[in-house]
Scaffold this motif. Structure first.
Motif, PDB file in Angstrom:
ATOM      1  N   GLY A  18     -19.563  55.849 -39.797  1.00  0.00           N
ATOM      2  CA  GLY A  18     -18.518  55.127 -39.085  1.00  0.00           C
ATOM      3  C   GLY A  18     -18.268  53.716 -39.558  1.00  0.00           C
ATOM      4  N   SER A  19     -18.789  53.346 -40.722  1.00  0.00           N
ATOM      5  CA  SER A  19     -18.665  51.960 -41.175  1.00  0.00           C
ATOM      6  C   SER A  19     -17.226  51.570 -41.494  1.00  0.00           C
ATOM      7  N   THR A  20     -16.441  52.501 -42.048  1.00  0.00           N
ATOM      8  CA  THR A  20     -15.059  52.163 -42.400  1.00  0.00           C
ATOM      9  C   THR A  20     -14.242  51.829 -41.162  1.00  0.00           C
ATOM     10  N   LEU A  21     -14.381  52.628 -40.127  1.00  0.00           N
ATOM     11  CA  LEU A  21     -13.653  52.369 -38.882  1.00  0.00           C
ATOM     12  C   LEU A  21     -14.056  51.027 -38.291  1.00  0.00           C
ATOM     13  N   LEU A  22     -15.345  50.764 -38.225  1.00  0.00           N
ATOM     14  CA  LEU A  22     -15.813  49.506 -37.651  1.00  0.00           C
ATOM     15  C   LEU A  22     -15.340  48.315 -38.478  1.00  0.00           C
ATOM     16  N   GLU A  23     -15.408  48.447 -39.789  1.00  0.00           N
ATOM     17  CA  GLU A  23     -14.971  47.381 -40.682  1.00  0.00           C
ATOM     18  C   GLU A  23     -13.488  47.067 -40.484  1.00  0.00           C
ATOM     19  N   LEU A  24     -12.661  48.111 -40.391  1.00  0.00           N
ATOM     20  CA  LEU A  24     -11.231  47.902 -40.220  1.00  0.00           C
ATOM     21  C   LEU A  24     -10.905  47.234 -38.899  1.00  0.00           C
ATOM     22  N   ILE A  25     -11.632  47.604 -37.856  1.00  0.00           N
ATOM     23  CA  ILE A  25     -11.398  46.981 -36.554  1.00  0.00           C
ATOM     24  C   ILE A  25     -11.756  45.497 -36.604  1.00  0.00           C
ATOM     25  N   LEU A  26     -12.881  45.157 -37.193  1.00  0.00           N
ATOM     26  CA  LEU A  26     -13.276  43.756 -37.307  1.00  0.00           C
ATOM     27  C   LEU A  26     -12.254  42.960 -38.122  1.00  0.00           C
ATOM     28  N   ALA A  27     -11.683  43.602 -39.140  1.00  0.00           N
ATOM     29  CA  ALA A  27     -10.770  42.911 -40.057  1.00  0.00           C
ATOM     30  C   ALA A  27      -9.375  42.700 -39.495  1.00  0.00           C
ATOM     31  N   GLN A  28      -9.110  43.163 -38.274  1.00  0.00           N
ATOM     32  CA  GLN A  28      -7.791  42.943 -37.684  1.00  0.00           C
ATOM     33  C   GLN A  28      -7.595  41.495 -37.243  1.00  0.00           C
ATOM     34  N   HIS A  29      -8.657  40.720 -37.193  1.00  0.00           N
ATOM     35  CA  HIS A  29      -8.540  39.289 -36.891  1.00  0.00           C
ATOM     36  C   HIS A  29      -8.531  38.518 -38.204  1.00  0.00           C
ATOM     37  N   PRO A  30      -7.670  37.505 -38.346  1.00  0.00           N
ATOM     38  CA  PRO A  30      -7.562  36.793 -39.628  1.00  0.00           C
ATOM     39  C   PRO A  30      -8.802  36.019 -40.048  1.00  0.00           C
ATOM     40  N   SER A 254      -1.504  49.924 -26.794  1.00  0.00           N
ATOM     41  CA  SER A 254      -0.378  49.739 -27.712  1.00  0.00           C
ATOM     42  C   SER A 254      -0.697  48.557 -28.625  1.00  0.00           C
ATOM     43  N   PRO A 255      -1.495  48.794 -29.672  1.00  0.00           N
ATOM     44  CA  PRO A 255      -1.950  47.693 -30.521  1.00  0.00           C
ATOM     45  C   PRO A 255      -0.845  47.143 -31.404  1.00  0.00           C
ATOM     46  N   ALA A 256      -1.083  45.943 -31.929  1.00  0.00           N
ATOM     47  CA  ALA A 256      -0.164  45.352 -32.887  1.00  0.00           C
ATOM     48  C   ALA A 256      -0.212  46.162 -34.185  1.00  0.00           C
ATOM     49  N   ARG A 270      -9.186  54.390 -44.459  1.00  0.00           N
ATOM     50  CA  ARG A 270      -8.700  53.041 -44.776  1.00  0.00           C
ATOM     51  C   ARG A 270      -7.272  53.034 -45.294  1.00  0.00           C
ATOM     52  N   PHE A 271      -6.739  54.200 -45.679  1.00  0.00           N
ATOM     53  CA  PHE A 271      -5.359  54.271 -46.151  1.00  0.00           C
ATOM     54  C   PHE A 271      -4.372  54.582 -45.032  1.00  0.00           C
ATOM     55  N   ASN A 272      -4.869  54.882 -43.832  1.00  0.00           N
ATOM     56  CA  ASN A 272      -3.986  55.204 -42.721  1.00  0.00           C
ATOM     57  C   ASN A 272      -3.215  53.979 -42.257  1.00  0.00           C
ATOM     58  N   ALA A 273      -1.960  54.157 -41.984  1.00  0.00           N
ATOM     59  CA  ALA A 273      -1.128  53.046 -41.523  1.00  0.00           C
ATOM     60  C   ALA A 273      -1.012  53.011 -40.009  1.00  0.00           C
ATOM     61  N   GLY A 274      -1.416  54.088 -39.341  1.00  0.00           N
ATOM     62  CA  GLY A 274      -1.282  54.171 -37.889  1.00  0.00           C
ATOM     63  C   GLY A 274      -2.372  53.431 -37.153  1.00  0.00           C
ATOM     64  N   PRO A 275      -2.364  53.477 -35.827  1.00  0.00           N
ATOM     65  CA  PRO A 275      -3.373  52.776 -35.026  1.00  0.00           C
ATOM     66  C   PRO A 275      -4.771  53.342 -35.245  1.00  0.00           C
ATOM     67  N   LEU A 276      -5.759  52.495 -35.073  1.00  0.00           N
ATOM     68  CA  LEU A 276      -7.154  52.902 -35.209  1.00  0.00           C
ATOM     69  C   LEU A 276      -7.633  53.476 -33.881  1.00  0.00           C
ATOM     70  N   ARG A 277      -8.118  54.686 -33.907  1.00  0.00           N
ATOM     71  CA  ARG A 277      -8.569  55.351 -32.687  1.00  0.00           C
ATOM     72  C   ARG A 277     -10.081  55.517 -32.730  1.00  0.00           C
ATOM     73  N   VAL A 278     -10.739  54.989 -31.715  1.00  0.00           N
ATOM     74  CA  VAL A 278     -12.193  55.072 -31.619  1.00  0.00           C
ATOM     75  C   VAL A 278     -12.543  56.225 -30.695  1.00  0.00           C
ATOM     76  N   ARG A 279     -13.237  57.219 -31.227  1.00  0.00           N
ATOM     77  CA  ARG A 279     -13.619  58.373 -30.415  1.00  0.00           C
ATOM     78  C   ARG A 279     -15.003  58.850 -30.831  1.00  0.00           C
ATOM     79  N   GLN A 280     -15.623  59.631 -29.983  1.00  0.00           N
ATOM     80  CA  GLN A 280     -17.001  60.053 -30.201  1.00  0.00           C
ATOM     81  C   GLN A 280     -17.157  60.954 -31.427  1.00  0.00           C
ATOM     82  N   ASP A 281     -16.214  61.882 -31.663  1.00  0.00           N
ATOM     83  CA  ASP A 281     -16.259  62.785 -32.804  1.00  0.00           C
ATOM     84  C   ASP A 281     -17.582  63.555 -32.866  1.00  0.00           C
ATOM     85  N   ASP A 282     -17.798  64.431 -31.908  1.00  0.00           N
ATOM     86  CA  ASP A 282     -19.041  65.204 -31.842  1.00  0.00           C
ATOM     87  C   ASP A 282     -18.813  66.678 -32.162  1.00  0.00           C
TER      88      ASP A 282
END
Length: 321
Positions: A18-30, A254-256, A270-282
């Protein structure tokens, strides 16, 4: 040479955690710049001219060309063969016992610091180009983190990201295309359940050792998905960043619009342009074959116990090493 001191949050652990998802979420702040898996830059970006997370090839990405200019006076000044030889001499799992020592002989110390300096220059250049206060490197390799602890002028913070070994084994069994490869059809490697068990145990155990040498915080992927807002806030504090509601806006219903990260390698997410969705994925709970589940469960039992994956588990999204 870049004179700016760099601060990096190094995300460590085994891939498919899950590192890519977490990294992308953190990177949404400048104030955060995510650069992906820098450990693969030498082969995949400089060698293969693969696509950056922004969609452009490495040589066409303005961000990476500016980083190369700031760090080295241009990427043409980097001797890739020399870097790869240095990487082989320093950045391998088999070198971790040596890198974990309290002291190194002068010749070995010089070798390790020359290697770590390459990363420090890239981190500092990324900060200079973007104005960010923190760089996130999701290289994950424990040996890379151990090498970075010897760097001069680097403020290193390590996030040890853990995911249930059975979920990781299920993910590594799937065939996943690498869209960053432009001129051919390439896929990520697949590993057997037993191989994943060995890698999962070795990498996670190595980060326990690193925690005795550097600032490390541990995070279970499952706890991140259960409380993404709390996780982001805590990681920003660990990385020395101030609390800011804007850092959590990406998690709104409704994220920016998504800010694309200039990431090297990583999950195709990381190539997705849509919103980042955090889910358990089990999905692994029903899709992982019984035989594979038995093998992985038995082979990784000691650390699964430690991380709370046996029985009810332990509360809390982070735990001290």
């Amino acid at each position: 040479m870049v004179a700016v001191s760099a601060r990096v949050l190094f995300v460590g652990g085994l891939g498919r955690s899950g590192s890519t998802l977490l990294e992308l979420i953190l990177a949404q702040h400048p104030d955060v710049c995510a650069v992906g898996e820098v450990v693969h830059l030498w082969e995949r970006a400089l060698g293969g001219d693969e696509r950056c997370g922004c969609g452009e090839r490495f040589t066409a990405c303005d961000f990476w060309q500016r980083v190369g200019e700031h760090a080295f006076g241009g990427w043409s000044a980097v001797d890739r063969a020399e870097v790869l030889a240095l990487k082989d001499a320093v950045d391998r799992t088999r070198h971790i016992p040596r890198l974990a020592r309290a002291e190194l002989p002068a010749a070995q110390l010089d070798e390790v610091r020359r290697y770590a300096d390459l990363y420090t220059r890239i981190y500092a250049a990324a900060m200079a180009v973007t104005g960010a206060r923190l760089v996130v490197d999701s290289s994950k390799h424990a040996s890379t983190a151990f090498a970075l602890r010897w760097a001069d002028d680097l403020d290193l913070r390590v996030l040890h990201l853990v995911r249930d070994s059975r979920a990781v084994a299920y993910s590594w069994a799937k065939q996943v295309r690498r869209p960053e490869v432009v001129d051919a059809e390439a896929y990520m490697p697949t590993f057997s359940p037993f191989t994943v068990s060995k890698l999962w145990t070795a990498q996670n155990a190595a980060f326990h050792l690193l925690a005795t040498r550097a600032p490390v915080v541990r995070l279970r992927y499952e706890d991140f998905t259960a409380d993404p807002r709390g996780t982001v806030a805590r990681l920003r504090r660990f990385a020395g960043l101030p609390d800011d509601p804007e850092a959590l806006r990406v998690l709104d219903p409704s994220p920016a619009p998504l800010r694309r990260a200039h990431s090297i390698a990583g999950n195709p997410l990381r190539f997705n342009a849509g919103p980042l969705r955090v889910r358990q994925d089990d999905a692994w709970r029903t899709a992982l074959p019984s035989r594979s589940r038995v093998v992985v469960s038995a082979a990784t039992l000691p650390l699964r116990l430690r991380y709370g994956y046996v029985g009810l588990g332990r509360p809390g999204s982070t735990e001290a090493p």
